[in-house]
Design an enzyme around this catalytic site. Structure first.
Site, PDB file in Angstrom:
ATOM      1  CD  GLU A  53      39.933  45.164  28.249  1.00 21.43           C
ATOM      2  OE1 GLU A  53      39.473  44.144  28.784  1.00 21.43           O
ATOM      3  OE2 GLU A  53      41.133  45.501  28.373  1.00 21.43           O
ATOM      4  CE  LYS A 126      40.484  40.453  29.318  1.00 17.75           C
ATOM      5  NZ  LYS A 126      40.703  41.729  30.055  1.00 17.75           N
ATOM      6  CB  CYS A 166      43.176  43.252  27.565  1.00 16.66           C
ATOM      7  SG  CYS A 166      44.211  44.276  28.633  1.00 16.66           S
TER       8      CYS A 166
END
Length: 279
Positions: A53, A126, A166
Site C-alpha cells: 500500500e 479500498k 490494509c
C-alpha cells in the site's frame, strides 16, 4: 457486487512474491526501489508479484497524494506498473495508487492488477478506511480518501485471487463475500502500534477461515517523514502456517502456492462446505 475477470487460470503451482518497502516523499526514488525489487522477485521465478500500500508515496502531508492522483488508464504511476509488468513478464498487483474520486479533494486508494502483457485486468478500491487515535498518534483516511464499494476477484496464474487493502483485514465479511478463492492479496501500511499485536494473528485467521493462501506486502520501517510501519510482509498457507516473512526494511518475500495443498486442507477439514449461515 462481485466484480471478476477470467483469463484461463492455471491449476499448477506457481511462485508468488510480496515486496516490502519503506517509502518516503520522493516518488521517483520510491519507484526506483520498487522496480528493483520486482526485478529481484522475477529473477527468483515469481509469476505474481505484489507491491505494498502507498508504495509511490508516504509523507506526513496527507494531501500530497491528492496532488499526484490520476484518472484510470492515464498517468505516470500506471505507466510504471504497466511497464514493469511487461518488462519482467509477471502478473503485477500494484499495491495502491491514488486515483481520482467522485468527491472533490479526495482520492480512491486503488489497487490495479496488470498481466504480463501490461493489460489492466482488475481494479479494487479500498473499502474500509482506517481511523485511529491513541495519544499523539492519529490517522483519519476518510479525510482524503473516498471509500470503494465493490468486492473484486480475478483469475490469474495462481487460481482465483481476492483483493483487499490494509484495514480491510479487520472485516472478515469482505473475504467471505469473495467466495472461494485460492489467494488473498492484502497490501498494507500497518502502523507499528497496531501491527505488533494484530497483524499476524489476523492474517493467519483469514487464511485459516477461508482455507487459502494469504500474501501481505507491507511498508516496514521508519519512513523519512517520521512514520513507523510494522512491516512483517508475509505469506501464509491455508492451514495458517507462515511460509515466509520479512520483519523490516526493503526486500522480497516469496513462496510457492500449491493448489494440492489447498485441496488437501479443504478435503480434510471441509469447513467451507459446512457453512450454515452463508448469504
Amino acid at each position: 457486487m462481485n466484480v471478476s475477470v477470467s483469463p484461463d487460470p492455471s491449476p499448477e503451482a506457481c511462485r508468488i512474491a510480496a515486496i516490502q518497502t519503506v517509502s518516503g516523499a520522493d516518488v521517483a526514488e520510491n519507484l526506483r526501489v520498487a522496480a528493483a525489487l520486482v526485478a529481484e522477485a522475477a529473477a527468483d521465478g515469481a509469476q505474481l508479484v505484489a507491491l505494498p500500500e502507498y508504495f509511490p508515496l508516504i509523507t506526513p502531508d496527507e494531501t500530497a497524494k491528492v496532488a499526484i492522483r490520476e484518472t484510470e488508464g492515464h498517468g505516470p504511476l500506471q505507466d510504471f506498473l504497466r511497464e514493469v509488468a511487461t518488462r519482467h513478464r509477471v502478473w503485477l498487483v500494484g499495491g495502491t495508487i491514488p486515483l481520482v474520486a467522485d468527491a472533490d479533494g479526495k482520492v480512491r486508494n486503488s489497487m490495479l492488477v496488470y498481466d504480463p502483457d501490461g493489460v489492466q485486468v482488475a481494479r479494487y478500491d479500498k473499502i474500509h478506511l482506517f481511523g485511529f487515535r491513541k495519544g499523539s498518534e492519529q490517522y483519519d483516511e476518510a479525510a482524503t480518501i473516498e471509500a470503494g464499494r465493490e468486492v473484486v476477484t480475478f483469475d490469474g496464474p495462481c487460481g482465483r485471487v481476492g483483493l483487499s487493502v490494509c484495514y480491510d483485514l479487520r472485516f472478515p465479511e469482505l473475504f467471505r463475500a469473495m467466495g472461494k478463492v485460492d489467494l488473498i492479496v492484502l497490501p498494507a501500511a500497518f502502523t507499528w502500534t497496531t501491527g505488533r499485536d494484530h497483524w499476524e494473528v489476523l492474517l493467519r485467521a483469514r487464511a485459516i477461515e477461508n482455507q487459502c493462501y494469504v500474501m501481505a506486502p507491507a511498508q516496514g520501517g521508519r519512513h523519512p517523514g517520521g512514520r513507523v510501519t510494522w512491516g512483517h510482509s508475509l505469506i501464509v498457507d491455508p492451514w495458517g502456517e507462515v511460509l515466509a516473512c520479512r520483519d523490516e526494511g526493503p526486500g522480497v518475500v516469496a513462496a510457492d502456492l500449491d493448489p494440492d495443498r489447498i485441496a488437501a486442507v479443504r478435503e480434510s477439514l471441509p469447513a467451507l462446505r459446512h457453512r450454515c449461515l452463508a448469504t
